[in-house]
Design an enzyme around this catalytic site. Structure first.
Site, PDB file in Angstrom:
ATOM      1  N   SER A 147       1.213  -1.227   0.026  1.00 42.57           N
ATOM      2  CA  SER A 147      -0.075  -0.277  -0.227  1.00 42.57           C
ATOM      3  C   SER A 147       1.019   1.194  -0.322  1.00 42.57           C
ATOM      4  CB  SER A 147      -0.752   0.101   1.151  1.00 42.57           C
ATOM      5  OG  SER A 147      -1.516   1.173   1.893  1.00 42.57           O
ATOM      6  N   TYR A 160      -3.169  -0.070  10.127  1.00 42.89           N
ATOM      7  CA  TYR A 160      -2.829  -0.844   8.545  1.00 42.89           C
ATOM      8  C   TYR A 160      -1.702  -0.544   8.818  1.00 42.89           C
ATOM      9  CZ  TYR A 160      -4.848  -0.932   3.585  1.00 42.89           C
ATOM     10  OH  TYR A 160      -4.355  -1.238   2.313  1.00 42.89           O
TER      11      TYR A 160
HETATM   12  P1  NAP Z   1     -12.090  -5.070  -0.210  1.00 45.82           P
HETATM   13  O1  NAP Z   1     -12.526  -4.350  -1.447  1.00 45.82           O
HETATM   14  O2  NAP Z   1     -12.604  -4.604   0.729  1.00 45.82           O
HETATM   15  O3  NAP Z   1     -11.650  -7.222  -0.499  1.00 45.82           O
HETATM   16  C1  NAP Z   1     -10.967  -7.565   0.563  1.00 45.82           C
HETATM   17  C2  NAP Z   1     -10.668  -9.148   0.652  1.00 45.82           C
HETATM   18  O4  NAP Z   1     -10.163  -9.601   1.492  1.00 45.82           O
HETATM   19  C3  NAP Z   1     -12.281  -9.598   0.358  1.00 45.82           C
HETATM   20  O5  NAP Z   1     -12.883 -10.523  -0.554  1.00 45.82           O
HETATM   21  C4  NAP Z   1     -12.676 -10.028   1.490  1.00 45.82           C
HETATM   22  O6  NAP Z   1     -13.491 -10.797   1.335  1.00 45.82           O
HETATM   23  C5  NAP Z   1     -10.956 -11.285   1.687  1.00 45.82           C
HETATM   24  N1  NAP Z   1     -10.779 -10.781   3.451  1.00 45.82           N
HETATM   25  C6  NAP Z   1     -10.871 -10.573   4.029  1.00 45.82           C
HETATM   26  N2  NAP Z   1     -10.328  -9.990   5.266  1.00 45.82           N
HETATM   27  C7  NAP Z   1      -9.618 -12.364   4.895  1.00 45.82           C
HETATM   28  C8  NAP Z   1      -9.496 -13.098   6.213  1.00 45.82           C
HETATM   29  N3  NAP Z   1      -9.216 -13.377   6.910  1.00 45.82           N
HETATM   30  N4  NAP Z   1      -8.927 -13.902   5.115  1.00 45.82           N
HETATM   31  C9  NAP Z   1      -8.896 -14.235   3.738  1.00 45.82           C
HETATM   32  N5  NAP Z   1      -9.520 -13.191   3.244  1.00 45.82           N
HETATM   33  C10 NAP Z   1     -10.157 -12.226   3.889  1.00 45.82           C
HETATM   34  O7  NAP Z   1     -10.361  -4.451  -0.426  1.00 45.82           O
HETATM   35  P2  NAP Z   1      -9.431  -4.225  -1.758  1.00 45.82           P
HETATM   36  O8  NAP Z   1     -10.148  -3.013  -1.883  1.00 45.82           O
HETATM   37  O9  NAP Z   1     -10.400  -4.996  -3.222  1.00 45.82           O
HETATM   38  O10 NAP Z   1      -7.713  -4.292  -1.163  1.00 45.82           O
HETATM   39  C11 NAP Z   1      -7.485  -6.015  -1.648  1.00 45.82           C
HETATM   40  C12 NAP Z   1      -5.830  -5.439  -0.710  1.00 45.82           C
HETATM   41  O11 NAP Z   1      -5.152  -4.514  -1.654  1.00 45.82           O
HETATM   42  C13 NAP Z   1      -6.198  -5.323   0.467  1.00 45.82           C
HETATM   43  O12 NAP Z   1      -4.836  -5.994   1.032  1.00 45.82           O
HETATM   44  C14 NAP Z   1      -5.549  -4.056   0.775  1.00 45.82           C
HETATM   45  O13 NAP Z   1      -5.515  -3.646   1.415  1.00 45.82           O
HETATM   46  C15 NAP Z   1      -5.069  -3.617  -0.157  1.00 45.82           C
HETATM   47  N6  NAP Z   1      -5.047  -2.041  -1.130  1.00 45.82           N
HETATM   48  C16 NAP Z   1      -5.867  -1.812  -1.665  1.00 45.82           C
HETATM   49  C17 NAP Z   1      -5.853  -0.785  -1.750  1.00 45.82           C
HETATM   50  C18 NAP Z   1      -7.252   0.613  -1.836  1.00 45.82           C
HETATM   51  O14 NAP Z   1      -7.056   1.504  -2.270  1.00 45.82           O
HETATM   52  N7  NAP Z   1      -8.255  -0.178  -2.052  1.00 45.82           N
HETATM   53  C19 NAP Z   1      -5.205   0.015  -2.149  1.00 45.82           C
HETATM   54  C20 NAP Z   1      -3.594  -0.843  -1.851  1.00 45.82           C
HETATM   55  C21 NAP Z   1      -3.778  -1.749  -1.231  1.00 45.82           C
HETATM   56  P3  NAP Z   1     -13.891 -11.528   2.708  1.00 45.82           P
HETATM   57  O15 NAP Z   1     -14.694 -10.848   3.768  1.00 45.82           O
HETATM   58  O16 NAP Z   1     -15.283 -12.587   2.602  1.00 45.82           O
HETATM   59  O17 NAP Z   1     -13.695 -12.381   3.899  1.00 45.82           O
HETATM   60  C1  GCO Z   2      -7.316   5.139   3.385  1.00 43.59           C
HETATM   61  C2  GCO Z   2      -7.139   3.913   2.222  1.00 43.59           C
HETATM   62  C3  GCO Z   2      -5.648   3.635   1.933  1.00 43.59           C
HETATM   63  C4  GCO Z   2      -5.783   2.338   0.436  1.00 43.59           C
HETATM   64  C5  GCO Z   2      -4.338   2.108   0.326  1.00 43.59           C
HETATM   65  C6  GCO Z   2      -3.620   3.132  -0.615  1.00 43.59           C
HETATM   66  O1  GCO Z   2      -8.027   5.378   4.333  1.00 43.59           O
HETATM   67  O2  GCO Z   2      -6.363   5.553   3.257  1.00 43.59           O
HETATM   68  O3  GCO Z   2      -8.502   2.758   2.313  1.00 43.59           O
HETATM   69  O4  GCO Z   2      -5.172   3.051   3.040  1.00 43.59           O
HETATM   70  O5  GCO Z   2      -6.942   1.383   0.852  1.00 43.59           O
HETATM   71  O6  GCO Z   2      -4.185   1.191   0.861  1.00 43.59           O
HETATM   72  O7  GCO Z   2      -2.900   2.858  -1.128  1.00 43.59           O
END
Ligand code: NAP
Ligand code: GCO
Length: 266
Positions: A147, A160
């Protein structure tokens, strides 16, 4: 040399954790498009069932399992199933993750622990489970979804950011410890991506105006937009393929340039 062949994942098995929707689903779709067999897990049966239908609708024969990445017994069983049924895991994408946005002094230690458990201990558990099989195969790819908070802090995301900062160093440590076994462990650091996880930061205000954080991110991003899960597809295929065999311990930021930019003058 047929350079495009080096991006092929034909014959590979990819485990993408938490790939019921969001970033994980897009990455799984990309790896499938490059030829990989897709296995994914999540905790919720309803999410799993909908994801199976969504993969099918895209012509992807995914294997979906209920498994919580924080439960070493469930992860070990899942990897054993993949080894028995599909020949083992060639590519692991540690994508499953949660966030809790709470001011640190108001956050319980339990809340802090839950975020770190899923976002950092979970990737450790999953990597530990697949590495022995990768060593036997003589190759392996591990991609940790880090992230911008692997590099930066902000209000309310102490747990986080701590977890994602740790995940950056776990990435570098797996590289250091298993590079000799031809295992490459890299990270993808998405910027602000439009998924359910960030939906609260993009919600329209009562007067119909854009969320202040939405406006902030767009002003802070040279690309002047939120990222989409699709923006991560190409980078994921690259890091999962032979094209990146000499890339190890690297965090590839896919953020529209936000980490490089001081931000537009208000
Ligand atoms: P999301 O939409 O909240 O999806 C998260 C997924 O993880 C869901 O499928 C959830 O399904 C699963 N999950 C959560 N806890 C779990 C556990 N303990 N065991 C197995 N599965 C689990 O999140 P996203 O935005 O796609 O993010 C995916 C990854 O990218 C995360 O690591 C997040 O920190 C990272 N990320 C996101 C962003 C952003 O801006 N969206 C940016 C940087 C990094 P269930 O709830 O059914 O388990
Ligand atoms: C927040 C956001 C971020 C993004 C991502 C950025 O609350 O600042 O959720 O954490 O998810 O991780 O890279």
């Amino acid at each position: 040399m047929d350079i495009m062949k080096s991006f092929s994942l034909e014959g590979k098995v990819a485990l993408v954790t938490g790939a019921a929707y969001g970033i994980g689903f897009a990455i799984a779709e990309a790896l499938a498009g490059a030829g990989a067999k897709i296995v994914f897990n999540c905790r919720n049966q309803e999410n799993l069932d909908k994801a199976m239908a969504d993969y099918k609708a895209k012509g992807i024969e995914a294997y979906g399992y209920i498994a919580d990445v924080t439960r070493e017994d469930q992860v070990t069983d899942l990897v054993a199933k993949i080894e028995a049924d599909l020949g083992g895991v060639d590519i692991l994408v540690n994508n499953a993750g949660i966030i809790k946005r709470i001011p640190m002094t108001e956050m319980s230690a339990e809340d802090f622990r839950q975020v770190v458990d899923i976002d950092l201990v979970g990737p450790f558990i999953c990597a530990k489970a697949v590495i022995p099989g990768m060593i036997k195969k003589g190759h392996g790819k591990i991609i940790n979804i880090c992230s911008m908070m692997s590099e930066l802090g902000r209000e309310t995301v102490s747990a986080y950011a701590s977890a994602k900062g740790g995940l950056k160093m776990l990435t570098r440590n797996i590289c250091s410890e298993y590079g000799e076994a031809n295992i490459q462990c890299n990270g993808i650091g998405p910027g602000y991506i439009a998924t359910p996880q960030t939906a609260p930061l993009r919600e329209r205000q009562a007067d119909g105006s854009r969320h202040p954080f939405d406006q902030f991110i767009v002003a802070k991003t040279p690309a002047a937009r939120w990222g989409t899960p699709e923006d991560l597809m190409g980078p994921a295929v690259f890091l999962a393929s032979e094209a990146s065999d000499f890339v190890n311990g690297h965090i590839l930021y896919v953020d529209g340039g936000i980490l490089a930019y001081i931000g537009k003058q208000p």
